[in-house]
Design an enzyme around this catalytic site. Structure first.
Site, PDB file in Angstrom:
ATOM      1  N   ASP A  17      -8.788-108.217 -47.721  1.00 42.99           N
ATOM      2  CA  ASP A  17      -9.306-106.849 -47.743  1.00 42.99           C
ATOM      3  C   ASP A  17      -8.279-105.944 -48.426  1.00 42.99           C
ATOM      4  O   ASP A  17      -7.127-105.857 -47.982  1.00 42.99           O
ATOM      5  CB  ASP A  17      -9.521-106.412 -46.290  1.00 42.99           C
ATOM      6  CG  ASP A  17     -10.075-105.010 -46.174  1.00 42.99           C
ATOM      7  OD1 ASP A  17     -10.272-104.339 -47.199  1.00 42.99           O
ATOM      8  OD2 ASP A  17     -10.305-104.585 -45.025  1.00 42.99           O
ATOM      9  N   ILE A  18      -8.698-105.254 -49.463  1.00 43.83           N
ATOM     10  CA  ILE A  18      -7.740-104.427 -50.212  1.00 43.83           C
ATOM     11  C   ILE A  18      -7.230-103.260 -49.379  1.00 43.83           C
ATOM     12  O   ILE A  18      -6.125-102.765 -49.620  1.00 43.83           O
ATOM     13  CB  ILE A  18      -8.351-103.941 -51.551  1.00 43.83           C
ATOM     14  CG1 ILE A  18      -7.235-103.558 -52.520  1.00 43.83           C
ATOM     15  CG2 ILE A  18      -9.345-102.811 -51.335  1.00 43.83           C
ATOM     16  CD1 ILE A  18      -7.679-103.407 -53.950  1.00 43.83           C
ATOM     17  N   GLY A  39     -19.658-101.909 -50.902  1.00 48.02           N
ATOM     18  CA  GLY A  39     -18.587-102.762 -51.418  1.00 48.02           C
ATOM     19  C   GLY A  39     -17.202-102.241 -51.089  1.00 48.02           C
ATOM     20  O   GLY A  39     -16.946-101.702 -50.006  1.00 48.02           O
ATOM     21  N   VAL A  40     -16.323-102.381 -52.048  1.00 49.50           N
ATOM     22  CA  VAL A  40     -14.929-102.012 -51.823  1.00 49.50           C
ATOM     23  C   VAL A  40     -14.796-100.486 -51.677  1.00 49.50           C
ATOM     24  O   VAL A  40     -13.973 -99.998 -50.889  1.00 49.50           O
ATOM     25  CB  VAL A  40     -14.042-102.605 -52.956  1.00 49.50           C
ATOM     26  CG1 VAL A  40     -14.274-101.966 -54.273  1.00 49.50           C
ATOM     27  CG2 VAL A  40     -12.579-102.563 -52.581  1.00 49.50           C
ATOM     28  N   ASP A  41     -15.631 -99.745 -52.357  1.00 48.19           N
ATOM     29  CA  ASP A  41     -15.648 -98.276 -52.262  1.00 48.19           C
ATOM     30  C   ASP A  41     -15.930 -97.846 -50.818  1.00 48.19           C
ATOM     31  O   ASP A  41     -15.193 -97.018 -50.232  1.00 48.19           O
ATOM     32  CB  ASP A  41     -16.735 -97.745 -53.219  1.00 48.19           C
ATOM     33  CG  ASP A  41     -16.564 -96.287 -53.564  1.00 48.19           C
ATOM     34  OD1 ASP A  41     -15.624 -95.648 -53.074  1.00 48.19           O
ATOM     35  OD2 ASP A  41     -17.405 -95.786 -54.352  1.00 48.19           O
ATOM     36  N   THR A 125     -17.594-106.507 -60.465  1.00 49.31           N
ATOM     37  CA  THR A 125     -18.190-107.835 -60.250  1.00 49.31           C
ATOM     38  C   THR A 125     -19.062-107.932 -59.004  1.00 49.31           C
ATOM     39  O   THR A 125     -19.549-109.010 -58.681  1.00 49.31           O
ATOM     40  CB  THR A 125     -17.099-108.927 -60.154  1.00 49.31           C
ATOM     41  OG1 THR A 125     -16.292-108.690 -58.996  1.00 49.31           O
ATOM     42  CG2 THR A 125     -16.241-108.962 -61.392  1.00 49.31           C
ATOM     43  N   GLY A 126     -19.252-106.803 -58.306  1.00 50.77           N
ATOM     44  CA  GLY A 126     -20.137-106.806 -57.148  1.00 50.77           C
ATOM     45  C   GLY A 126     -21.491-106.220 -57.544  1.00 50.77           C
ATOM     46  O   GLY A 126     -22.239-106.804 -58.331  1.00 50.77           O
ATOM     47  N   VAL A 127     -21.767-105.043 -57.024  1.00 49.70           N
ATOM     48  CA  VAL A 127     -23.027-104.345 -57.315  1.00 49.70           C
ATOM     49  C   VAL A 127     -23.258-104.187 -58.822  1.00 49.70           C
ATOM     50  O   VAL A 127     -24.397-104.247 -59.296  1.00 49.70           O
ATOM     51  CB  VAL A 127     -23.004-102.938 -56.668  1.00 49.70           C
ATOM     52  CG1 VAL A 127     -24.262-102.160 -56.988  1.00 49.70           C
ATOM     53  CG2 VAL A 127     -22.818-103.042 -55.168  1.00 49.70           C
ATOM     54  N   TYR A 128     -22.188-104.017 -59.593  1.00 40.68           N
ATOM     55  CA  TYR A 128     -22.333-103.759 -61.027  1.00 40.68           C
ATOM     56  C   TYR A 128     -22.584-105.018 -61.858  1.00 40.68           C
ATOM     57  O   TYR A 128     -22.825-104.927 -63.068  1.00 40.68           O
ATOM     58  CB  TYR A 128     -21.123-102.988 -61.564  1.00 40.68           C
ATOM     59  CG  TYR A 128     -21.157-101.494 -61.259  1.00 40.68           C
ATOM     60  CD1 TYR A 128     -22.200-100.925 -60.540  1.00 40.68           C
ATOM     61  CD2 TYR A 128     -20.152-100.640 -61.705  1.00 40.68           C
ATOM     62  CE1 TYR A 128     -22.235 -99.563 -60.260  1.00 40.68           C
ATOM     63  CE2 TYR A 128     -20.181 -99.273 -61.443  1.00 40.68           C
ATOM     64  CZ  TYR A 128     -21.224 -98.744 -60.723  1.00 40.68           C
ATOM     65  OH  TYR A 128     -21.257 -97.387 -60.470  1.00 40.68           O
TER      66      TYR A 128
HETATM   67  N1  AR6 Z   1     -11.444-105.687 -50.493  1.00 38.80           N
HETATM   68  C1  AR6 Z   1     -11.392-106.334 -51.689  1.00 38.80           C
HETATM   69  N2  AR6 Z   1     -12.476-106.618 -52.422  1.00 38.80           N
HETATM   70  C2  AR6 Z   1     -13.682-106.252 -51.917  1.00 38.80           C
HETATM   71  C3  AR6 Z   1     -13.827-105.576 -50.688  1.00 38.80           C
HETATM   72  C4  AR6 Z   1     -12.630-105.286 -49.960  1.00 38.80           C
HETATM   73  N3  AR6 Z   1     -12.656-104.655 -48.789  1.00 38.80           N
HETATM   74  N4  AR6 Z   1     -15.152-105.343 -50.483  1.00 38.80           N
HETATM   75  C5  AR6 Z   1     -15.809-105.853 -51.550  1.00 38.80           C
HETATM   76  N5  AR6 Z   1     -14.936-106.418 -52.403  1.00 38.80           N
HETATM   77  P1  AR6 Z   1     -18.198-103.731 -55.625  1.00 38.80           P
HETATM   78  P2  AR6 Z   1     -18.566-102.790 -58.396  1.00 38.80           P
HETATM   79  C6  AR6 Z   1     -15.173-107.084 -53.696  1.00 38.80           C
HETATM   80  O1  AR6 Z   1     -19.646-103.921 -55.456  1.00 38.80           O
HETATM   81  O2  AR6 Z   1     -19.270-104.045 -58.775  1.00 38.80           O
HETATM   82  C7  AR6 Z   1     -20.098 -99.239 -54.970  1.00 38.80           C
HETATM   83  O3  AR6 Z   1     -21.265 -98.846 -54.311  1.00 38.80           O
HETATM   84  C8  AR6 Z   1     -16.564-107.578 -53.999  1.00 38.80           C
HETATM   85  O4  AR6 Z   1     -16.773-108.847 -53.374  1.00 38.80           O
HETATM   86  O5  AR6 Z   1     -17.421-103.109 -54.525  1.00 38.80           O
HETATM   87  O6  AR6 Z   1     -17.520-102.254 -59.317  1.00 38.80           O
HETATM   88  C9  AR6 Z   1     -19.487 -98.109 -55.785  1.00 38.80           C
HETATM   89  O7  AR6 Z   1     -19.690 -96.862 -55.182  1.00 38.80           O
HETATM   90  C10 AR6 Z   1     -16.524-107.689 -55.508  1.00 38.80           C
HETATM   91  O8  AR6 Z   1     -15.900-108.906 -55.900  1.00 38.80           O
HETATM   92  O9  AR6 Z   1     -17.856-102.858 -56.959  1.00 38.80           O
HETATM   93  C11 AR6 Z   1     -20.211 -98.223 -57.093  1.00 38.80           C
HETATM   94  O10 AR6 Z   1     -21.454 -97.545 -57.046  1.00 38.80           O
HETATM   95  C12 AR6 Z   1     -15.600-106.529 -55.921  1.00 38.80           C
HETATM   96  O11 AR6 Z   1     -14.963-106.112 -54.710  1.00 38.80           O
HETATM   97  C13 AR6 Z   1     -20.446 -99.689 -57.232  1.00 38.80           C
HETATM   98  O12 AR6 Z   1     -20.434-100.231 -55.912  1.00 38.80           O
HETATM   99  C14 AR6 Z   1     -16.317-105.359 -56.555  1.00 38.80           C
HETATM  100  O13 AR6 Z   1     -17.579-105.175 -55.961  1.00 38.80           O
HETATM  101  C15 AR6 Z   1     -19.338-100.351 -58.015  1.00 38.80           C
HETATM  102  O14 AR6 Z   1     -19.690-101.698 -58.210  1.00 38.80           O
END
Ligand code: AR6
Length: 178
Positions: A17-18, A39-41, A125-128
């Site tokens: 977890d970051i 996600g991470v946000d 690499t998550g939602v995007y």
């Molecule tokens: N620590 C580290 N990595 C994480 C964590 C965490 N706590 N939680 C998720 N990840 P994403 P994006 C990983 O979807 O694709 C948001 O709604 C996750 O498994 O968080 O850039 C924003 O507000 C994945 O590998 O970000 C934007 O609207 C990575 O973090 C949108 O999502 C990125 O996934 C951004 O989408």
């Protein structure tokens, strides 16, 4: 392979977890409105508390490929660097340049704050929907190139899933000296 050296800087890989990383700056995978999300946000705003969102509102937004700094609230880090990666739409809409720019700008903002250690999630690499292997290549190459002009002790890649860990391990292995 969980560690690489680029000049004087350690590139490290950890799974987890970051929000709990003990580094000077953590990078958030934000959206252009800086309005939070999943996600991470979501994890960063939940763990860091409302001061981060209050500052995001004051800043107002951040274009794709750029990054802005806020406080880290209750997090162990001193700074959150909100980077906006591209939404993947097939790869012909400038996504690689925009993703590289998000990493580069994050390091520039972190350096301007005097940060010596920075942790990145796998932006986009998550939602995007950005393909994980392509994103890992861009992350490692962009960060390595930026280190020729920016000085850090450690840049840490914090991956969440087992598949992300394997992807990064492979990408780091491919870049290790013989
Ligand atoms: N620590 C580290 N990595 C994480 C964590 C965490 N706590 N939680 C998720 N990840 P994403 P994006 C990983 O979807 O694709 C948001 O709604 C996750 O498994 O968080 O850039 C924003 O507000 C994945 O590998 O970000 C934007 O609207 C990575 O973090 C949108 O999502 C990125 O996934 C951004 O989408």
């Amino acid at each position: 392979m969980t560690q690489l050296r680029v000049g004087k800087t350690r590139l490290t890989l950890v799974q987890g977890d970051i929000t709990i990383q003990q580094v000077d700056a953590i990078v958030n995978a934000a959206n252009a409105a800086l309005r939070g999300g999943g996600g991470v946000d979501g994890a960063i705003h939940r763990a860091g508390g409302p001061d981060i969102m209050a500052e995001c509102r004051r800043i107002g937004g951040c274009p794709t490929g750029k990054a802005v700094r806020t406080t880290a609230g209750r997090l162990p880090a001193d700074h959150v660097i909100h980077a906006v990666g591209p939404i993947w739409s097939g790869g012909n809409a400038g996504e690689p340049d925009l993703l590289a720019s998000a990493y580069r700008r994050s390091l520039e903002v972190a350096a301007s704050q005097g940060a010596r250690t920075v942790a990145f999630p796998s932006i986009s690499t998550g939602v995007y929907g950005y393909p994980k292997d392509l994103a890992a290549d861009t992350a490692l190459d962009t960060v390595s190139a930026a280190l020729s002009r920016l000085d850090f002790d450690e840049v840490r890649f914090v991956v969440f899933g087992d598949d992300d860990l394997a992807t990064y391990e492979q990408a780091m292995h491919a870049r290790a000296p013989e």
